[in-house]
Design a protein around this motif. Structure first.
Motif, PDB file in Angstrom:
ATOM      1  N   GLY A  55       2.358  46.575  15.929  1.00  0.00           N
ATOM      2  CA  GLY A  55       3.509  45.685  15.975  1.00  0.00           C
ATOM      3  C   GLY A  55       4.122  45.642  17.523  1.00  0.00           C
ATOM      4  O   GLY A  55       4.326  44.370  17.984  1.00  0.00           O
TER       5      GLY A  55
ATOM      6  N   LEU B  27       2.668  46.132  20.138  1.00  0.00           N
ATOM      7  CA  LEU B  27       1.731  45.972  21.313  1.00  0.00           C
ATOM      8  C   LEU B  27       1.948  44.313  21.925  1.00  0.00           C
ATOM      9  O   LEU B  27       1.641  44.624  23.521  1.00  0.00           O
ATOM     10  CB  LEU B  27       0.301  45.804  20.662  1.00  0.00           C
ATOM     11  CG  LEU B  27      -0.248  47.292  20.517  1.00  0.00           C
ATOM     12  CD1 LEU B  27      -1.513  47.185  19.953  1.00  0.00           C
ATOM     13  CD2 LEU B  27      -0.336  48.333  21.682  1.00  0.00           C
ATOM     14  N   ASN B  28       2.299  43.479  21.445  1.00  0.00           N
ATOM     15  CA  ASN B  28       2.389  42.280  21.822  1.00  0.00           C
ATOM     16  C   ASN B  28       3.707  41.625  22.443  1.00  0.00           C
ATOM     17  O   ASN B  28       4.103  40.581  22.461  1.00  0.00           O
ATOM     18  CB  ASN B  28       1.683  41.327  21.202  1.00  0.00           C
ATOM     19  CG  ASN B  28       0.228  41.045  20.951  1.00  0.00           C
ATOM     20  OD1 ASN B  28      -0.111  41.325  22.088  1.00  0.00           O
ATOM     21  ND2 ASN B  28      -0.398  40.607  20.219  1.00  0.00           N
ATOM     22  N   GLN B  29       4.630  42.758  22.195  1.00  0.00           N
ATOM     23  CA  GLN B  29       5.872  42.340  22.494  1.00  0.00           C
ATOM     24  C   GLN B  29       6.284  42.394  23.976  1.00  0.00           C
ATOM     25  O   GLN B  29       5.744  43.036  24.806  1.00  0.00           O
ATOM     26  CB  GLN B  29       6.892  43.268  21.780  1.00  0.00           C
ATOM     27  CG  GLN B  29       6.750  43.206  20.298  1.00  0.00           C
ATOM     28  CD  GLN B  29       6.787  41.922  19.451  1.00  0.00           C
ATOM     29  OE1 GLN B  29       7.660  41.070  20.078  1.00  0.00           O
ATOM     30  NE2 GLN B  29       6.211  41.685  18.592  1.00  0.00           N
ATOM     31  N   THR B  30       7.161  41.202  24.250  1.00  0.00           N
ATOM     32  CA  THR B  30       7.733  41.329  25.577  1.00  0.00           C
ATOM     33  C   THR B  30       9.346  41.483  25.760  1.00  0.00           C
ATOM     34  O   THR B  30       9.716  41.751  26.804  1.00  0.00           O
ATOM     35  CB  THR B  30       7.376  40.023  26.451  1.00  0.00           C
ATOM     36  OG1 THR B  30       7.961  38.835  25.584  1.00  0.00           O
ATOM     37  CG2 THR B  30       6.236  39.914  26.640  1.00  0.00           C
ATOM     38  N   HIS B  31       9.851  41.498  24.438  1.00  0.00           N
ATOM     39  CA  HIS B  31      11.605  41.613  24.473  1.00  0.00           C
ATOM     40  C   HIS B  31      11.469  43.110  24.240  1.00  0.00           C
ATOM     41  O   HIS B  31      10.976  43.765  23.218  1.00  0.00           O
ATOM     42  CB  HIS B  31      11.780  40.721  23.455  1.00  0.00           C
ATOM     43  CG  HIS B  31      11.622  39.380  23.783  1.00  0.00           C
ATOM     44  ND1 HIS B  31      12.822  38.686  24.359  1.00  0.00           N
ATOM     45  CD2 HIS B  31      11.018  38.628  23.389  1.00  0.00           C
ATOM     46  CE1 HIS B  31      12.676  37.363  24.633  1.00  0.00           C
ATOM     47  NE2 HIS B  31      11.393  37.118  23.772  1.00  0.00           N
TER      48      HIS B  31
ATOM     49  N   LYS C 158      14.086  42.258  28.579  1.00  0.00           N
ATOM     50  CA  LYS C 158      12.782  41.782  28.925  1.00  0.00           C
ATOM     51  C   LYS C 158      11.974  42.562  29.713  1.00  0.00           C
ATOM     52  O   LYS C 158      12.437  43.245  30.656  1.00  0.00           O
ATOM     53  CB  LYS C 158      12.609  40.028  29.114  1.00  0.00           C
ATOM     54  CG  LYS C 158      13.261  39.274  28.143  1.00  0.00           C
ATOM     55  CD  LYS C 158      12.728  37.971  28.146  1.00  0.00           C
ATOM     56  CE  LYS C 158      13.258  37.142  29.519  1.00  0.00           C
ATOM     57  NZ  LYS C 158      14.415  36.417  28.871  1.00  0.00           N
ATOM     58  N   ILE C 159      10.509  42.639  29.612  1.00  0.00           N
ATOM     59  CA  ILE C 159       9.720  43.182  30.589  1.00  0.00           C
ATOM     60  C   ILE C 159       9.883  42.632  31.737  1.00  0.00           C
ATOM     61  O   ILE C 159       9.885  43.423  32.997  1.00  0.00           O
ATOM     62  CB  ILE C 159       8.248  43.230  29.898  1.00  0.00           C
ATOM     63  CG1 ILE C 159       8.194  44.062  28.572  1.00  0.00           C
ATOM     64  CG2 ILE C 159       7.403  44.119  30.900  1.00  0.00           C
ATOM     65  CD1 ILE C 159       6.808  44.226  28.061  1.00  0.00           C
ATOM     66  N   LYS C 160      10.186  41.480  32.031  1.00  0.00           N
ATOM     67  CA  LYS C 160      10.031  40.816  33.213  1.00  0.00           C
ATOM     68  C   LYS C 160      11.224  41.390  34.035  1.00  0.00           C
ATOM     69  O   LYS C 160      11.182  41.765  35.343  1.00  0.00           O
ATOM     70  CB  LYS C 160      10.125  39.202  33.329  1.00  0.00           C
ATOM     71  CG  LYS C 160       9.250  38.731  34.133  1.00  0.00           C
ATOM     72  CD  LYS C 160       9.191  37.067  33.665  1.00  0.00           C
ATOM     73  CE  LYS C 160       8.504  36.363  34.914  1.00  0.00           C
ATOM     74  NZ  LYS C 160       8.118  35.046  34.560  1.00  0.00           N
TER      75      LYS C 160
ATOM     76  N   ARG D 144       2.882  50.646  29.231  1.00  0.00           N
ATOM     77  CA  ARG D 144       3.327  49.499  29.918  1.00  0.00           C
ATOM     78  C   ARG D 144       4.612  49.206  30.334  1.00  0.00           C
ATOM     79  O   ARG D 144       4.853  48.687  31.624  1.00  0.00           O
ATOM     80  CB  ARG D 144       2.981  48.495  28.886  1.00  0.00           C
ATOM     81  CG  ARG D 144       2.897  46.905  29.355  1.00  0.00           C
ATOM     82  CD  ARG D 144       2.812  45.886  28.156  1.00  0.00           C
ATOM     83  NE  ARG D 144       1.347  46.012  27.697  1.00  0.00           N
ATOM     84  CZ  ARG D 144       1.146  45.563  26.225  1.00  0.00           C
ATOM     85  NH1 ARG D 144       2.152  45.371  25.589  1.00  0.00           N
ATOM     86  NH2 ARG D 144       0.069  45.578  25.894  1.00  0.00           N
TER      87      ARG D 144
END
Lengths: 345, 329
Positions: A166, A168-172, A224-226, A293
């Motif tokens: 779950g 893996l695709n998160q950016t928050h 956020k990752i950004k 990541r």
């Protein structure tokens, strides 16, 4: 929020957890959990996402409390026992396991955890993922001998897999930490019947590491990752702390986080649960992937950004970072104390 | 749902217009209104009594074999029987849904929204809707006050050279004579809510962006740009976030940039005192509304609609939402 209200809510949270931990009667334990649920809800701000998160949290926790009360009364009806450690009825024990799984956010009852964590501020999320785990885990610790091992294994493996996939695709970041919590709960549940002390050890180290992460992210209000990619500009030491804490959460030696995973795997193998141990170890790699990541984004690579402002880390920091050094040391440098923890367990 | 409405295998209808009769039938109406294209795709024409069909058509019975040298569906003689196969239609629909579900599951392995994560993290601009063919028009719904009995007309078509869409019509502010409606006169075009497998509502995630970008050419009238967020909860179904777009008119294209922080919140058409910014990761649709109380023709030409991240825009929210300052909240 008014300081009086904040004090009352904080005290209620503390009292609720203590009530559950120290109680012997099922009703007082249940009361403590209810006080915990109700005390955290007013701490959410008044925007639509937070309101929705608070509503979801209240509904799921109330459902869990309802199932728990059913288990308590069923157990009392069949065994005439109200004591926490006397959960001898089979169906009551299963119902109680499911209720605590909902409370802790174990798969397949995990759907509320990322949504609620995403909707609330960082500090409230920190309390949700750390302090709110204490009371249900205390109950699990006490009723461990009466639990069904098959259900525990199923919940644990499902949680570690769901927590890994779950996230893996998160950016928050809050959702990532929520999935991390689901996976770590799986590790705690798998060992609760074999060696409950390891559950407490695992919970303690998880709480320390998660506290470190949340406090560090709260310093720069990064969600956020950004924005994590631009953290090197604001505070380079924060990126180092994030690196160490995430590697510890991932269970890499020589950091503290390796200790509970190592001891749990050892205990599982000693009890001939080799397949379970293998599955758990493999699913930990999924978590490690998205931790790496985050580490890449924050400290190991120069993330592309449009930030052309001056180097903000030249300025003196104005925020208090009291707890962060302590929790960072605890969550990353305690592996040499493993013999002490083995002795204590 | 389709299974409940299936009465028997191979339901036969003597005429093409029998479909409309069946649509009025209370048991089959909802099936027909939702699945006309499926029914047409599974129509098998039976041979006429004269036996002029080829032996191949008899043995295979598929539509593909029978399409050679035959008339179109809408020119079928009323004497010919049309066989409509519910089973085939339902199976085809379910297969399509499963294909979409597989695509979603496979896309999850690739990354969020089916794209690699580094693409999502690095992108600063995204074109959401552009109008280059009639298929792009199908993603939009056109509404006007005709639904409440008004007299406005609104149409959407591809503009010249298939490079933009033209939303045009006539606005009429005359209210319907139903005794209760006092005001009228609006025309709107709204994007369809994105759907996943089994018609699940999905939403757009615009959390990496902070500004809406529109390339439009209008007639000088003021439009309202509306954004709807997640509409699953019934309490939120009338929530709308709007801002104004003043078109210049004239032959030159206009590039409108509206930051997300400028959108104000309204419920059922009334602007609320308690304002808050919309949730950027739960966008379900975007729309344009014209309701400037001026009778007459209008047009709005749209090239594309996109979103981008403006690093110079640091405003979080344009309206007061603090109860301490504004006591009315």
């Amino acid at each position: 929020m008014s300081p009086y209200v904040t004090t009352i809510l904080t005290l209620s949270l503390f009292i609720g957890t203590c009530l559950t931990i120290f109680s012997e009667h099922w009703f007082t334990a249940w009361m403590g959990l209810e006080i915990n649920t109700l005390a955290i809800i007013p701490t959410t701000p008044k925007n639509p996402r937070a309101t929705e998160a608070a509503t979801k949290y209240f509904l799921t926790q109330s459902t869990a409390s309802m199932v728990m009360m059913f288990a308590i009364i069923y157990n009392a009806w069949s065994t005439n026992q109200w004591t926490l450690m006397q959960l001898s009825d089979n169906w009551a024990s299963i119902a109680m396991t499911l209720a605590l799984a909902i409370k802790l956010g174990l798969a397949p009852f995990h759907f509320w955890v990322p949504e609620v964590t995403q909707g609330i501020p960082l500090l409230t999320g920190m309390i949700l993922l750390t302090w709110q785990k204490l009371a249900p885990t205390a109950i699990l610790f006490q009723i461990a001998p009466h639990l069904n091992m098959k259900i525990l294994i199923m919940l644990a493996i499902l949680s570690t897999l769901v927590g890994g996939w779950g996230g893996l695709n998160q950016t928050h970041l809050r959702k990532i930490l929520a999935y991390s919590s689901i996976a770590h709960m799986g590790w705690m549940i798998i060992i609760v019947q074999i060696n409950p002390t390891l559950t407490i050890l695992s919970l303690t180290i998880y709480i320390m590491a998660t506290l470190t992460m949340f406090l560090t992210l709260n310093l720069s209000n990064v969600t956020k990752i950004k924005s994590l990619g631009g953290l090197w500009n604001k505070s380079a030491t924060t990126t180092i702390i994030i690196l160490l804490t995430l590697l510890s959460l991932g269970g890499l030696p020589p950091l503290t986080g390796f200790m509970p995973k190592w001891l749990i795997l050892q205990e599982l193998i000693n009890n001939n649960n080799i397949m379970t141990a293998t599955l758990m170890a493999l699913s930990a790699l999924l978590n490690l992937f998205f931790y790496m990541r985050l580490i890449y984004a924050s400290s190991l690579t120069m993330f592309p950004s449009t930030n052309n402002s001056k180097m903000q880390w030249y300025d003196n920091p104005t925020q208090i970072t009291m707890l962060i050094p302590t929790t960072t040391v605890i969550s990353s440098l305690l592996l040499p104390l493993t013999p002490l923890f083995i002795t204590l367990s | 749902m389709a299974l409940l409405h299936k009465l028997q295998n191979g339901i036969h209808f003597p005429k093409l217009c029998g479909i409309q009769d069946a649509a009025q039938c209370f048991l089959l109406g909802s099936v027909f209104t939702g699945y006309p294209s499926r029914l047409y795709s599974s129509i098998k024409k039976t041979e006429a009594a004269s036996g002029t069909s080829s032996p191949e058509g008899k043995t295979h019975g598929g539509l593909e074999k029978q399409t050679k040298g035959e008339v179109g569906v809408d020119l079928i003689s009323p004497k010919e029987k049309i066989e409509i196969n519910f089973d085939k239609a339902i199976r085809a629909e379910i297969k399509d849904h499963f294909k979409v579900l597989m695509k979603e599951l496979v896309g999850r392995w690739i990354g969020p929204e089916g794209r690699p994560l580094h693409e999502i993290l690095l992108e600063n601009t995204r074109v959401m809707w552009q109008f280059r063919s009639n298929e792009d028009l199908d993603k939009w719904l056109v509404t006007s006050d005709r639904t409440i009995g008004g007299r406005s007309k609104a149409f959407l078509k591809m503009a010249s050279n298939n490079q933009s869409a033209l939303f045009y019509g006539i606005l009429n502010t005359e209210p319907p004579h139903d005794g209760e409606t006092q005001r009228s006169g609006y025309c709107a075009m709204t994007s369809r809510i994105p759907r996943g497998a089994f018609e699940r509502k999905k939403c757009y995630d615009w959390s990496n962006f902070n500004t809406l970008y529109l390339r439009v050419r209008g007639d000088g009238r003021p439009w309202m740009v509306n954004i709807k967020t997640d509409t699953n909860l019934i309490h939120k179904s009338h929530h709308l976030y709007s801002y104004f777009m003043y078109t210049r008119g004239g032959p030159y294209w206009q590039e409108v940039k509206i930051p997300f922080s400028k959108f104000f919140f309204s419920n059922k058409g009334r602007i609320q005192d308690d304002q808050h910014p919309f949730l950027t990761d739960q966008i379900s649709s975007v729309g344009f509304t014209l309701a400037d109380k001026v009778n007459g023709p209008f047009y709005l030409e749209i090239d594309f609609i996109g979103v981008f991240h403006d690093p110079t825009h640091t405003e979080e929210f344009a309206y007061e939402d603090s109860k301490k300052i504004c006591g009315n909240l």
